[in-house]
Design a protein around this motif. Structure first.
Motif, short mmCIF file in Angstrom:
data_model
loop_
_atom_site.label_atom_id
_atom_site.label_comp_id
_atom_site.label_asym_id
_atom_site.label_seq_id
_atom_site.Cartn_x
_atom_site.Cartn_y
_atom_site.Cartn_z
N PHE A 60 0.82 -1.37 -0.13
CA PHE A 60 0.09 0.12 0.14
C PHE A 60 0.72 1.65 0.19
O PHE A 60 0.47 2.53 0.00
CB PHE A 60 -1.12 -0.03 1.41
N VAL A 61 2.26 1.31 -0.12
CA VAL A 61 3.21 2.32 0.31
C VAL A 61 4.19 2.68 -0.68
O VAL A 61 4.45 1.98 -0.98
CB VAL A 61 3.41 2.30 1.88
N LYS A 62 3.65 3.86 -1.16
CA LYS A 62 4.80 4.10 -2.00
C LYS A 62 5.69 5.15 -1.83
O LYS A 62 5.38 6.17 -0.58
CB LYS A 62 4.23 4.50 -4.24
N LYS A 63 7.33 5.54 -2.16
CA LYS A 63 7.61 6.26 -2.58
C LYS A 63 7.41 7.84 -2.21
O LYS A 63 5.90 8.74 -2.74
CB LYS A 63 8.69 6.80 -3.44
N GLY A 64 7.59 8.42 -1.49
CA GLY A 64 6.66 10.15 -0.58
C GLY A 64 6.05 10.09 0.11
O GLY A 64 5.35 10.50 0.50
N ALA A 65 4.85 8.94 0.20
CA ALA A 65 3.87 8.53 0.99
C ALA A 65 4.45 8.93 2.68
O ALA A 65 5.38 8.68 2.51
CB ALA A 65 3.72 7.28 0.95
N GLN A 66 3.37 9.93 3.35
CA GLN A 66 4.07 9.95 5.20
C GLN A 66 3.05 9.17 5.55
O GLN A 66 1.88 8.68 5.47
CB GLN A 66 3.10 11.07 4.95
N ILE A 67 4.26 8.43 6.71
CA ILE A 67 3.37 7.50 7.95
C ILE A 67 4.11 7.84 8.70
O ILE A 67 5.07 8.63 9.14
CB ILE A 67 3.88 5.97 7.34
N SER A 68 3.06 7.43 9.70
CA SER A 68 3.81 7.45 11.01
C SER A 68 4.23 5.90 11.52
O SER A 68 3.28 4.19 11.75
CB SER A 68 2.65 7.28 12.53
N VAL A 69 5.14 5.99 12.52
CA VAL A 69 6.04 4.30 12.55
C VAL A 69 6.08 4.51 14.56
O VAL A 69 6.68 5.31 14.81
CB VAL A 69 7.36 4.39 12.09
N GLU A 70 5.61 3.36 14.65
CA GLU A 70 5.80 3.27 15.96
C GLU A 70 6.26 2.12 16.42
O GLU A 70 5.63 0.95 15.85
CB GLU A 70 4.51 3.37 17.25
N GLY A 71 8.09 1.67 16.90
CA GLY A 71 8.33 0.41 16.96
C GLY A 71 9.47 1.14 18.58
O GLY A 71 8.97 1.60 19.40
N SER A 72 10.50 -0.04 17.92
CA SER A 72 11.56 0.49 19.39
C SER A 72 12.87 0.78 18.72
O SER A 72 12.98 0.24 17.13
CB SER A 72 11.43 -0.77 20.17
N ILE A 73 13.41 1.13 18.69
CA ILE A 73 15.26 1.56 18.78
C ILE A 73 16.04 0.23 18.71
O ILE A 73 15.73 -0.41 20.01
CB ILE A 73 15.66 2.66 19.67
N ASN A 74 16.59 -0.45 18.21
CA ASN A 74 17.58 -1.23 17.86
C ASN A 74 18.74 -0.74 17.87
O ASN A 74 19.41 -0.07 16.58
CB ASN A 74 17.04 -2.04 16.61
N VAL A 75 20.09 -1.26 18.70
CA VAL A 75 21.45 -1.10 18.13
C VAL A 75 22.02 -2.21 18.36
O VAL A 75 22.22 -2.75 18.82
CB VAL A 75 21.51 0.52 19.90
N ARG A 76 23.18 -2.35 17.30
CA ARG A 76 23.61 -3.06 17.46
C ARG A 76 25.49 -2.35 16.81
O ARG A 76 25.16 -1.03 16.58
CB ARG A 76 23.20 -3.93 16.03
N GLN A 77 26.15 -3.32 17.55
CA GLN A 77 27.81 -2.84 17.28
C GLN A 77 28.09 -3.79 16.64
O GLN A 77 27.85 -4.77 15.62
CB GLN A 77 28.48 -3.23 18.32
N GLU A 78 29.04 -3.02 15.26
CA GLU A 78 29.81 -3.25 14.33
C GLU A 78 31.81 -3.67 14.26
O GLU A 78 31.96 -2.29 14.79
CB GLU A 78 29.42 -2.64 12.79
N ASN A 79 32.39 -4.47 13.91
CA ASN A 79 33.93 -3.82 13.89
C ASN A 79 33.96 -3.81 12.19
O ASN A 79 33.80 -4.96 11.90
CB ASN A 79 33.75 -5.44 14.79
N ASN A 80 34.93 -2.78 11.91
CA ASN A 80 34.78 -2.62 10.41
C ASN A 80 36.06 -2.63 10.65
O ASN A 80 36.92 -1.83 10.76
CB ASN A 80 34.10 -1.43 9.60
#
Length: 149
Positions: A60-80
């Motif tokens: 149902f969603v295309k580029k430019g569509a305005q949406i509201s997102v409720e969720g949680s923050i996900n933080v991950r560590q990377e070693n490059n």
């Protein structure tokens, strides 16, 4: 409590994919405007959704569509190669279609849906956003959907 609410626009058409264990998901970027000192700034926030949420987003969603997102923050560590960094993403639990398409038209619908999201492990080493989702997220089968008119 780990909770985040964002309103923004999808930066490209969502593409539905499947993980190695057959769960559908969408990784997408949300452009969120921020105002400070009379100036407008845009934050580009990497997000992802699973199962029914992802399927409806892609449908149902295309580029430019305005949406509201409720969720949680996900933080991950990377070693490059010895360089450590933190990658922040948003796991979308509920998405509401606000109707704007970004080009001045309205879609005519104001629907939302939510689903229980899978838990994500904290140890990840790949720098590819989609690849991390496929390899390191263990999903559950208790996904549900809620539509509101």
């Amino acid at each position: 409590m780990n909770s985040v609410n964002l309103i923004g626009r999808i930066t490209k058409d969502p593409e539905l994919r499947s993980s190695s264990n057959g769960k559908s998901f969408v990784a997408f970027t949300l452009a969120v405007n921020e105002f400070s000192g009379g100036n407008q700034f845009t934050q580009f926030v990497p997000c992802f959704a699973w199962e029914k949420t992802a399927e409806n987003l892609a449908k149902f969603v295309k580029k430019g569509a305005q949406i509201s997102v409720e969720g949680s923050i996900n933080v991950r560590q990377e070693n490059n190669n010895g360089q450590f960094s933190q990658i922040v993403t948003i796991r979308a639990n509920r998405i509401e279609f606000l109707g704007g398409t970004g080009n001045g038209t309205q879609s005519g619908s104001n629907n939302s849906f939510e689903t229980n999201q899978p838990k994500q492990s904290t140890q990840q080493t790949s720098s590819n956003f989609d690849f991390d989702l496929i390899d390191d997220v263990k999903s559950n089968d208790d996904d549900s959907i809620l539509w509101e008119d």
